[in-house]
Structures are given as C-alpha cells and as structure tokens.
Motif scaffolding. Sequence first.
Motif, PDB file in Angstrom:
ATOM      1  N   PHE A  16      43.214  37.178  33.945  1.00 47.29           N
ATOM      2  CA  PHE A  16      43.798  38.269  34.876  1.00 47.29           C
ATOM      3  C   PHE A  16      44.051  38.016  35.968  1.00 47.29           C
ATOM      4  O   PHE A  16      43.608  36.954  36.748  1.00 47.29           O
ATOM      5  CB  PHE A  16      42.511  39.043  34.977  1.00 47.29           C
ATOM      6  CG  PHE A  16      41.590  39.704  33.527  1.00 47.29           C
ATOM      7  CD1 PHE A  16      42.262  40.675  32.994  1.00 47.29           C
ATOM      8  CD2 PHE A  16      40.757  39.090  33.209  1.00 47.29           C
ATOM      9  CE1 PHE A  16      41.781  41.091  31.885  1.00 47.29           C
ATOM     10  CE2 PHE A  16      39.954  39.437  31.993  1.00 47.29           C
ATOM     11  CZ  PHE A  16      40.526  40.368  31.133  1.00 47.29           C
ATOM     12  N   SER A  17      45.119  38.808  36.937  1.00 51.98           N
ATOM     13  CA  SER A  17      45.526  38.370  38.017  1.00 51.98           C
ATOM     14  C   SER A  17      44.299  38.696  39.048  1.00 51.98           C
ATOM     15  O   SER A  17      43.673  39.457  38.837  1.00 51.98           O
ATOM     16  CB  SER A  17      46.672  39.103  38.547  1.00 51.98           C
ATOM     17  OG  SER A  17      46.620  40.594  38.488  1.00 51.98           O
ATOM     18  N   THR A  19      44.896  40.546  41.600  1.00 55.45           N
ATOM     19  CA  THR A  19      44.988  41.683  42.117  1.00 55.45           C
ATOM     20  C   THR A  19      44.384  42.731  41.084  1.00 55.45           C
ATOM     21  O   THR A  19      43.567  43.471  41.579  1.00 55.45           O
ATOM     22  CB  THR A  19      46.464  42.222  42.151  1.00 55.45           C
ATOM     23  OG1 THR A  19      47.145  41.132  42.931  1.00 55.45           O
ATOM     24  CG2 THR A  19      46.757  43.329  42.418  1.00 55.45           C
ATOM     25  N   THR A  20      44.374  42.445  39.693  1.00 51.88           N
ATOM     26  CA  THR A  20      43.653  43.184  38.835  1.00 51.88           C
ATOM     27  C   THR A  20      42.080  43.100  38.947  1.00 51.88           C
ATOM     28  O   THR A  20      41.425  44.151  38.901  1.00 51.88           O
ATOM     29  CB  THR A  20      44.186  42.811  37.465  1.00 51.88           C
ATOM     30  OG1 THR A  20      45.356  42.835  37.431  1.00 51.88           O
ATOM     31  CG2 THR A  20      43.408  43.686  36.425  1.00 51.88           C
ATOM     32  N   GLU A  23      41.518  44.710  42.448  1.00 48.17           N
ATOM     33  CA  GLU A  23      41.843  46.125  42.751  1.00 48.17           C
ATOM     34  C   GLU A  23      41.278  47.271  41.630  1.00 48.17           C
ATOM     35  O   GLU A  23      41.282  48.404  41.825  1.00 48.17           O
ATOM     36  CB  GLU A  23      43.267  46.311  42.908  1.00 48.17           C
ATOM     37  CG  GLU A  23      43.795  45.599  44.335  1.00 48.17           C
ATOM     38  CD  GLU A  23      45.084  45.814  44.766  1.00 48.17           C
ATOM     39  OE1 GLU A  23      45.792  46.413  44.030  1.00 48.17           O
ATOM     40  OE2 GLU A  23      45.620  45.028  45.552  1.00 48.17           O
ATOM     41  N   VAL A  24      40.857  46.517  40.489  1.00 48.24           N
ATOM     42  CA  VAL A  24      40.678  47.368  39.458  1.00 48.24           C
ATOM     43  C   VAL A  24      39.220  47.230  38.938  1.00 48.24           C
ATOM     44  O   VAL A  24      38.344  48.011  38.706  1.00 48.24           O
ATOM     45  CB  VAL A  24      41.671  47.089  38.120  1.00 48.24           C
ATOM     46  CG1 VAL A  24      41.206  48.105  36.954  1.00 48.24           C
ATOM     47  CG2 VAL A  24      43.076  47.731  38.515  1.00 48.24           C
ATOM     48  N   THR A  53      43.330  43.428  25.767  1.00 52.54           N
ATOM     49  CA  THR A  53      43.586  43.987  27.130  1.00 52.54           C
ATOM     50  C   THR A  53      42.212  43.205  27.900  1.00 52.54           C
ATOM     51  O   THR A  53      42.461  43.725  28.905  1.00 52.54           O
ATOM     52  CB  THR A  53      43.911  45.316  27.049  1.00 52.54           C
ATOM     53  OG1 THR A  53      42.873  45.982  26.759  1.00 52.54           O
ATOM     54  CG2 THR A  53      45.197  45.568  26.527  1.00 52.54           C
TER      55      THR A  53
END
Length: 61
Positions: A16-17, A19-20, A23-24, A53
């Motif tokens: 996973f990045s 950012t993901t 932020e998520v 996913t």
Amino acid sequence: MNYSANINGITVSASFSDTTVNEVFIPLLKHLAQLHHEKQRRILVMLAAPPATGKTVLAQT
C-alpha cells in the motif's frame, strides 16, 4: 508499505502507498476504535471490495 500475512497456511503479501495508509486506513481504524469506545461493546464492520485489494490484510492489522 509492504505487509505480509499468513491466511489459512498461505502467505499473502500486500503493498500500500504511504498516502493510502495515512489518509485512508489509519483514519478508518481510528474512527472504528472511537466508535467501539463510545458504544462500549463490539461493533460489526463489513468490508466490501474487489478481490486482492487488501481487505484481509487490513482486518488483520
């Protein structure tokens, strides 16, 4: 960020990045923890997404 989990004897890797994750995933997990704290009982969370996913990896984190 790279994660690895053993699911039913099978090693599964996910990437996973940053950012993901930041932020998520982290805000989602913080929200669920706060909800659990407020309710003072178990909460049921259902994750729906396409295959591969990261649902299982997220649930095990």
